[in-house]
Structure formats: C-alpha cells, structure tokens
Write a protein that holds these residues in place. Structure first.
Motif, PDB file in Angstrom:
ATOM      1  N   VAL B  12     -19.635  -3.389 -42.076  1.00 40.53           N
ATOM      2  CA  VAL B  12     -18.225  -3.157 -42.378  1.00 40.53           C
ATOM      3  C   VAL B  12     -18.037  -3.094 -43.892  1.00 40.53           C
ATOM      4  N   ALA B  13     -17.384  -2.015 -44.352  1.00 41.39           N
ATOM      5  CA  ALA B  13     -17.027  -1.911 -45.769  1.00 41.39           C
ATOM      6  C   ALA B  13     -15.523  -2.030 -45.890  1.00 41.39           C
ATOM      7  N   LEU B  14     -15.083  -2.790 -46.874  1.00 43.06           N
ATOM      8  CA  LEU B  14     -13.651  -2.969 -47.092  1.00 43.06           C
ATOM      9  C   LEU B  14     -13.257  -2.270 -48.384  1.00 43.06           C
ATOM     10  N   LEU B  15     -12.262  -1.383 -48.299  1.00 47.17           N
ATOM     11  CA  LEU B  15     -11.742  -0.719 -49.494  1.00 47.17           C
ATOM     12  C   LEU B  15     -10.380  -1.330 -49.805  1.00 47.17           C
ATOM     13  N   GLY B  16     -10.311  -2.066 -50.903  1.00 47.45           N
ATOM     14  CA  GLY B  16      -9.065  -2.728 -51.260  1.00 47.45           C
ATOM     15  C   GLY B  16      -9.108  -4.187 -50.858  1.00 47.45           C
ATOM     16  N   CYS B  17      -8.685  -5.066 -51.767  1.00 51.28           N
ATOM     17  CA  CYS B  17      -8.716  -6.503 -51.459  1.00 51.28           C
ATOM     18  C   CYS B  17      -7.448  -7.175 -51.943  1.00 51.28           C
ATOM     19  N   GLY B  18      -6.310  -6.622 -51.513  1.00 48.77           N
ATOM     20  CA  GLY B  18      -5.011  -7.230 -51.813  1.00 48.77           C
ATOM     21  C   GLY B  18      -4.669  -8.272 -50.766  1.00 48.77           C
ATOM     22  N   GLY B  40     -19.795  -7.629 -28.860  1.00 53.65           N
ATOM     23  CA  GLY B  40     -21.225  -7.439 -28.651  1.00 53.65           C
ATOM     24  C   GLY B  40     -21.958  -7.103 -29.939  1.00 53.65           C
ATOM     25  N   ALA B  41     -21.256  -7.117 -31.065  1.00 53.68           N
ATOM     26  CA  ALA B  41     -21.863  -6.732 -32.343  1.00 53.68           C
ATOM     27  C   ALA B  41     -21.704  -7.856 -33.360  1.00 53.68           C
ATOM     28  N   LYS B  42     -22.680  -7.967 -34.218  1.00 57.36           N
ATOM     29  CA  LYS B  42     -22.517  -8.865 -35.353  1.00 57.36           C
ATOM     30  C   LYS B  42     -21.867  -8.052 -36.465  1.00 57.36           C
ATOM     31  N   LEU B  43     -20.702  -8.482 -36.941  1.00 54.05           N
ATOM     32  CA  LEU B  43     -20.013  -7.740 -37.996  1.00 54.05           C
ATOM     33  C   LEU B  43     -20.519  -8.237 -39.341  1.00 54.05           C
ATOM     34  N   GLU B  44     -21.140  -7.343 -40.093  1.00 52.74           N
ATOM     35  CA  GLU B  44     -21.652  -7.738 -41.397  1.00 52.74           C
ATOM     36  C   GLU B  44     -20.833  -7.046 -42.482  1.00 52.74           C
ATOM     37  N   LEU B  45     -20.146  -7.835 -43.291  1.00 52.88           N
ATOM     38  CA  LEU B  45     -19.368  -7.274 -44.391  1.00 52.88           C
ATOM     39  C   LEU B  45     -20.336  -6.892 -45.509  1.00 52.88           C
ATOM     40  N   ASP B 321      -8.640  -3.604 -34.451  1.00 49.21           N
ATOM     41  CA  ASP B 321      -9.254  -2.277 -34.544  1.00 49.21           C
ATOM     42  C   ASP B 321     -10.742  -2.374 -34.871  1.00 49.21           C
ATOM     43  N   VAL B 322     -11.104  -3.293 -35.759  1.00 54.70           N
ATOM     44  CA  VAL B 322     -12.518  -3.445 -36.121  1.00 54.70           C
ATOM     45  C   VAL B 322     -13.336  -3.906 -34.906  1.00 54.70           C
ATOM     46  N   VAL B 323     -12.780  -4.837 -34.126  1.00 53.16           N
ATOM     47  CA  VAL B 323     -13.490  -5.313 -32.924  1.00 53.16           C
ATOM     48  C   VAL B 323     -13.663  -4.167 -31.930  1.00 53.16           C
ATOM     49  N   ALA B 324     -12.604  -3.370 -31.736  1.00 55.52           N
ATOM     50  CA  ALA B 324     -12.709  -2.222 -30.819  1.00 55.52           C
ATOM     51  C   ALA B 324     -13.741  -1.230 -31.336  1.00 55.52           C
ATOM     52  N   ALA B 325     -13.714  -0.970 -32.638  1.00 54.64           N
ATOM     53  CA  ALA B 325     -14.657  -0.031 -33.236  1.00 54.64           C
ATOM     54  C   ALA B 325     -16.087  -0.524 -33.058  1.00 54.64           C
ATOM     55  N   ALA B 326     -16.296  -1.808 -33.309  1.00 54.12           N
ATOM     56  CA  ALA B 326     -17.638  -2.370 -33.198  1.00 54.12           C
ATOM     57  C   ALA B 326     -18.118  -2.304 -31.750  1.00 54.12           C
ATOM     58  N   SER B 327     -17.215  -2.588 -30.832  1.00 53.95           N
ATOM     59  CA  SER B 327     -17.572  -2.541 -29.415  1.00 53.95           C
ATOM     60  C   SER B 327     -18.021  -1.135 -29.022  1.00 53.95           C
ATOM     61  N   HIS B 328     -17.319  -0.123 -29.517  1.00 50.84           N
ATOM     62  CA  HIS B 328     -17.717   1.251 -29.222  1.00 50.84           C
ATOM     63  C   HIS B 328     -19.051   1.606 -29.868  1.00 50.84           C
ATOM     64  N   LYS B 329     -19.271   1.095 -31.075  1.00 52.75           N
ATOM     65  CA  LYS B 329     -20.545   1.375 -31.747  1.00 52.75           C
ATOM     66  C   LYS B 329     -21.703   0.843 -30.912  1.00 52.75           C
ATOM     67  N   VAL B 330     -21.499  -0.319 -30.282  1.00 54.09           N
ATOM     68  CA  VAL B 330     -22.583  -0.942 -29.528  1.00 54.09           C
ATOM     69  C   VAL B 330     -22.667  -0.419 -28.097  1.00 54.09           C
ATOM     70  N   HIS B 331     -21.507  -0.314 -27.444  1.00 52.77           N
ATOM     71  CA  HIS B 331     -21.500  -0.005 -26.011  1.00 52.77           C
ATOM     72  C   HIS B 331     -21.220   1.463 -25.705  1.00 52.77           C
TER      73      HIS B 331
END
Lengths: 435, 435
Positions: B12-18, B40-45, B321-331
């Motif tokens: 995971v890349a984050l653009l902006g840190c406000g 089902g995914a390990k989220l790595e920042l 959204d990130v959890v849904a995205a990660a789930s799709h990436k894995v499953h």
C-alpha cells in the motif's frame, strides 16, 4: 450440478412464490435489461418451485415455470433464490445448492440464525456464495454495510429496530395512547401483524436478526439461541406516557455490543424493550420502518434507515444480491466468506453492564426513599436520577434510573427491594439505551 | 509496475499525509491483524508521499516511509491511496497507478467530479480497480450503497445533506437565530469552516458530490459542470424563523432526480437551499452530520446517516476500500466498473418541475392579491398555499408556495411579478423539497 456462466447466461431458480417471490419474478421480467447491463449477465428464470402449482398467482408469474419439484429445480440453476422461509425443506435445498456450487440468495433469517455455520460450511465446501441481504431489515442494505462497507473499521455496537410489527404497535401506543392489546388488534386488522403474533411481539424475529447482525459486526458466530429475548407484551400505555414525560420513547431493540467483563473482551447480544432519549436517531423511527445504528471506532455513529418488510422492498434486497451473484459468475470473484476469526466470547446478561429504569410503589413516609437508596448503595449500583409522584392514599410511585451496572447486581437490587417492608410493589424494570 | 499479490502481501502506498492520511497510517498499524483476517492479505505500507519530509507528523507516522517522490512510490504499490486532494498532481499520479494495474483508493471528490470518465477509462485500460467511498459523505457507505447494495433497484431520486460546514451554519442559524455571517464566523473559529469558505458555502463541494452520486444512481455520466449550484449566503435568520413557523427547515441539498420532460426520460441534478418539512428524515440531521436519502422504485425511501468529514471517519471509509481492494488482489474479482449504460440526458432547471416558495412585499390594499394570483394563473403555475402578514405601513408580506411547475414557468412568473405595480419587492424564491 452448476456450471459457471461462461456464455453470459445465469440461470436463476426461485424457491417459493409468496409476496416477496412474486415481486422478484416481476422485477426479473420488467427490468431484465438493467440487470444485464449492471451484471454483464443475462438472468434467465428457469423455474419457480411452489407447494401447489394450481394455486392462483399474480398475472406476471409464468405458469410454465412453476414446479412442485424443488429438489430437481435446484440442480439446474446457477443462482438459487430461497424464499420459502422456515427451517425445512429450506435447509436441505440450500445445503444441496451450495454443495453443488450454486450461489444461494436467501431472505431466511430463521434458517441463518439457527444453522448459519452449517450453511457457510457448505458454501466453503462447494466454493459457492451465500447472500442474505433480505434476511435483515428488508430493503435496508445493512448486511452489505457490515459485511463489506465497514470492513475497515472496528464496530463497537449495533442497535437496531428490526421488527416493523412491534415498532408499529409501540408507535401507536406512544402517539395515540392505545393499550398493547388494542394496538396489536389494529396491527392485525391492517395486516401488519399475523394472526399468531408470537414471533414478532415476543421478540423471536428480532432475535434471529440480532444474531445475524452480531455475527457480521463482530466476526464471531452468534446463534439465535445465544440471544436472550424480552418481548413487548408487558409494556403499558402508562409506561409510554411516563417515558414521554421524561424525554424518552420505548422501542424494541436488538442490541449487540462489545463488552469487557473481568478484563476479557467479549460481546453481548440481546433483544428487549428499551428507553431511548427522544433525541436519539432511533427514537424518530416511526410506524413499520426499520433502522440500524452502527457505532464504530473510527466512523462514529452511522444509521441505516428504510422499509424493513413488504414484498417490493424485500425483493429489492433479493435482486441486488442476485445482480451481485450474477456479476461474480461472469466476471469472477465471490461474496465474502463467513468471517469468524475474532471468536469473541458471549457475555451473558448477568455480567453485562447496562443502565436500567426501576419503577416502584412504596409507602409515602419519611425514610422510605433513604431505605430504597440504601439497597442500591449496598449492591454497588449507583443512582442516576429519581422521580417521585405522590398519590392521596399514602402511596408514592417512584422511578429510579440507575447508572451503568451489571445485570446481576441489578437483579440482586431488585430482589432485595421486593423484600423491603416499605416497598409495596416493583412495577417494572426497563433497560435504558443510547444515552 | 504492479504485481498481483500472490504471496498474500499487498503493498500500500499513501499519497498525502494530512488529517485523513495520518489516521489511515494509524489504523493500518494498529489493526493490521484485523485487516489480514478480513482480506486474506497482509497490508504492507511501503511509502508515504508528502510535499516536505521535514514537516512534523503524528508520532505513529514512520519517518523512514516518508518520501517526496510520489511518482516513484506509485510504481511499487499494489494499492495506491490518494489523499492529496485537488486536481494536480493527484490526477497524473492516479492515472499512472491505474494504467499500470494498481488499485486506486481515493477521497478526492473534486478530481472524480471533474475527470471521472478519464479515471474510469484508465482503470478499464489497466484492468485496475477504482474505489472512492471517502469522496462522498465521509464514513457513510453511500458509494457502496449506490454502486453495489442497490444494484437490484431503480433509483428515482437522491437527496443529500453532503456538506457538514453548511449544515452546521444553517443549524446554528435555525436553532440560535444567528445571522449567516455570525454563524460562519463561529464555524471558522471552531475549525468547521475554512478561512476561505467559498467551496463550502457557495455549494461547490456539494456539487462535486452531487455529480458523483447522480452518476452512480442513474448509470449516467454527470460532471460537476452539469450541476447548477446555489449556495447559502443569501439565507437570513428571518428566512429560518419563517420556515420554522410554517413547519419547515432550510437545508442545503444535493438533489438528483429522474425527470420526464416532453415525454423524454432524463435526470436533473442540482445543489440549492431548500425548504424541507420538519417531519422529513433529512430535517433531523443536525450540526456537521451528513445524510443521504435514496428513493427507489422497489425499496422505497432509504436513508444513510453519519459523520461526513473528519480524519477518523473518512479514514474508516478509506480503510474499507483498502480491505476490499486487498481481498480482490488475493481472492480475485474486482470493484464494479463505471456503469454508464443508461446515458440519460440531463434536464436543465428550466425544464425541471419543482415546487417553490416565493416571498413578496406588496401594497396592502384590496385587489393586489387577486392581481398576484392572476399572474400565477396566466403562467400556468398553480398555487398550493398563501400566507399574508400585514404591517402598519400599508405594506403586506406574502409567502406563496407553488404547486409543481417547471422552473421556466416559475421564472416567468417571478419576472412578471417584479413588474406588477402593486408588488414592491420579490424578496426570495426558494425550492421546496421532500413534500
């Protein structure tokens, strides 16, 4: 047998053709082009299983699709929509469909709340999807909300008005001063309540939904048998009037919360009538409407509101699941699997802390209030407020609202109050929520 | 370059840190085990792009992940979370991520409302997913609701309070009798309004959200430039008091409706202050809260309510959204693609029918009301109600609520009223919704 729909046609079987099922048939026929555009699949209704094909149906139900052989029908569908209700034969048919790899869309809260783990295991075994938006709060997408839209948050509580019949009855009692019996009779006359109203007024319908919501919110298996239930039969018009005078309303709530008991994280799931402050968002939910408040660590308080029952609203939820199912059949992906990783222990009412209102009749003489307050103090239950009403006959009515205390402590307090010589009667004990 | 996350790690890349970005970092770190169990995914920042790495950050933001090279960061992520806001460089970075196949999660309503089609096309080209729950109404899952949970229904209208700043200002004016200027100053002092409040009080922020909601609800491309906007600067404390006296409240609404003009189905999308009956569910939305009412053919009226802004609530939407995205990436599976199949024409205000309230000052003598009513009649605008208030100086104030009429007819009526000798002034014209 179920084929994945590589030709872009998804075969839909409907089990049951009552109020909801008939609307599902209508929507499948009227808006077919929309469902195709949205899912990428042509939805083909391949059969409608009913108990008796000779029964008269709505004019849009194609007679040639009716069959009394549900077991056979299930074998030739990609998506099985189960709207029979009850445990059997629904359970056997749903298990068969899932094991064979067909997606199941169901509105059957009783089946899910009693046999959820078995259904989810069958889905896992058959690599099949299980959808059940229509099982809780009709058209309100709260299953989606908890299962997908809030997957990035830690839910701390779910409070729902999830039974329209009881909400209608309580609303009529509150706004028109009706007794429970009169309001129930009126609801039955208008078709809002069944001839045998037990499932609604005794809270069993709400308990099934509470179990489903709690399972989703807390990633923990909760069955209907885990949910203590109190219905609304004992609520009086006087309770309603007094609630209003103190700035509250009484609602039948499904409540599921994260709790901490003796340092252990767990959850508490219950259905009971509760006093809610008039400013609480659920207090404004009138008539047969449903609403679910979700409290989450980051999101704060969210509310989902809408029609919780009825043919068309429930069919809307069913169709949304069918469109999602069809889209997955064509484009890949699947519904979220059962998520039970948290495995939080269920904390029973005895160890769950809550606020309560206790109404007493007691002798109107000096020292009685001190004696009552003393009982609370000795049982470690703090008092939040006291209101006293004097009558002419030397008897006072007193309404005490406690601070947060375990139900066990409260039960001991109430038992001791009943023994107090100056206390004539413990009239009622009601939970207070949403403060 | 983006790899599909076959090893179960999603970068995971984050653009902006406000405010929001910092909360996303905190939640990724604090609840990592939950996100893994759910997706089902390990989220790595893998990195956080900021304008200046030397700026002080919240203590949980790992300094070693900060970078000023957003373009490079985007190339090494599976999921890019864009929280920079504004058009550039956000647009270029998002396009680059999508084209390379990375999922983008964004809260950038301005970018979506101005360049939505371009972003969706890039997603299509890169076989990538685009998520934007956080772009509308903060923590409230209304993008999910329209994009997925209501896919089985035909939506007829969306009415939303989608700007917390203006709702706070209007609420303070309504409940405490403040002028617009005082309420705005107070909102600025409390941090609810920016030093330059234009985007909020002139309705541009709400218009971007209206465009996004209308696109989703009606499967039709709607850009912010299609949305006529009226802000709240001209609302007075007197307007508020009069609204209350007639059983209404004034809210800034984003309104998107199916319309029929000259037999052609289309849609109308607008942002304007509107009178709402006090019993309408949106009337009870106070302070900085948001709510969206969705009216659908089968589901009837639904409402989604919650916190529309703030670091943690918005981060909740991003994380989902990130959890849904990660789930799709894995499953497998993916987010719904842009759905524009309906291609409904946009009907401008002139041809859109609505109800309006017109306030006039006119000579208090016999015959003037008849003359005014005559103008309405000649322009084909029916009158729903008239309320008259007499002053001592021979001038009467009159408030007329019209029946449903096209805005063109109403505009002609108002123009002619302004010319009437007995009419001193057309004080205001306000839309009436939710009746």
């Amino acid at each position: 047998m179920s084929t994945s729909a590589t030709d872009g046609v998804v075969r839909v079987a409907l089990l049951g053709c009552g109020t909801v099922g008939s609307q599902v048939v209508r929507l499948l026929r009227e808006h077919g082009d929309d469902w195709t555009a949205r899912s990428g699949a042509k939805l083909e209704l391949v059969g409608i299983a009913v108990r008796d094909t000779a029964t008269e149906r709505d004019p849009w139900v194609p007679r040639e699709l009716l069959t009394e052989d549900a077991e056979e029908l299930v074998t030739r569908a990609d998506v099985v929509v189960e709207l029979i209700g009850g445990i059997e034969p629904a359970r056997t048919l749903v298990l068969r469909a899932l094991t064979s790899g067909a997606t199941v869309v169901t509105g059957n809260k009783a089946l899910l709340a009693a046999h959820g783990p078995e259904l989810h295991a069958a889905a896992e075994a058959g690599d099949a999807d299980l959808y059940y938006e229509a099982a809780v709060a009709g058209a309100i997408p709260v299953v989606y909300g908890l299962r997908e839209s809030l997957a990035g948050d830690k839910i701390t509580a779910v409070l729902g008005i999830v039974n329209g019949t009881t909400n209608y009855i309580l609303d009529e009692m509150a706004t028109r001063g009706l007794s429970f019996e009169t309001a129930l009779a009126q609801a039955q006359e208008l078709g809002y309540a069944e001839a045998d109203p037990t499932a609604d007024v005794d809270g069993h319908d709400a308990a099934a939904k509470a179990a489903i919501l709690a399972s989703l919110a807390f990633h923990t298996r909760v069955s209907i048998e885990d949910v203590p239930v109190t219905g609304i039969r004992s609520i009086t018009a006087e309770d309603m009037a007094e609630a209003r005078d103190s700035g509250h309303v009484i609602k039948l709530l499904a409540v599921a919360r994260r709790t901490v008991t003796d340092g252990t994280e767990g959850i508490s799931v219950r259905v009971h009538p509760a006093l809610l402050p008039a400013a609480h968002p659920l207090a404004a939910v009138h008539g047969a409407f449903n609403a679910v408040v979700v409290e989450a660590e980051s999101a704060g308080r969210l509310m989902f509101y809408g029609q919780g029952a009825g043919g068309a609203p429930t069919a809307s939820a069913v169709l949304s699941d069918v469109v999602a199912a069809a889209s997955h059949k064509v484009h890949g992906g699947h519904a979220p699997r059962e998520s039970t990783y948290a495995e939080l222990p269920l904390h029973g009412p005895a160890t769950t802390a809550a606020r309560s209102q206790i109404k007493l009749r007691l002798a109107d003489r000096p020292g009685t209030l001190a004696a009552v307050a003393g009982v609370f103090g000795e049982e470690g239950v703090s008092i939040d407020s006291v209101r006293q009403q004097r009558a002419d006959d030397g008897v006072a009515s007193i309404t005490i609202v406690s601070d947060v205390a375990t139900e066990a402590a409260l039960d001991r307090t109430v038992a001791r109050l009943a023994e107090e010589p100056s206390v004539h009667e413990v009239i009622s004990v009601t939970r207070v929520e949403g403060a």
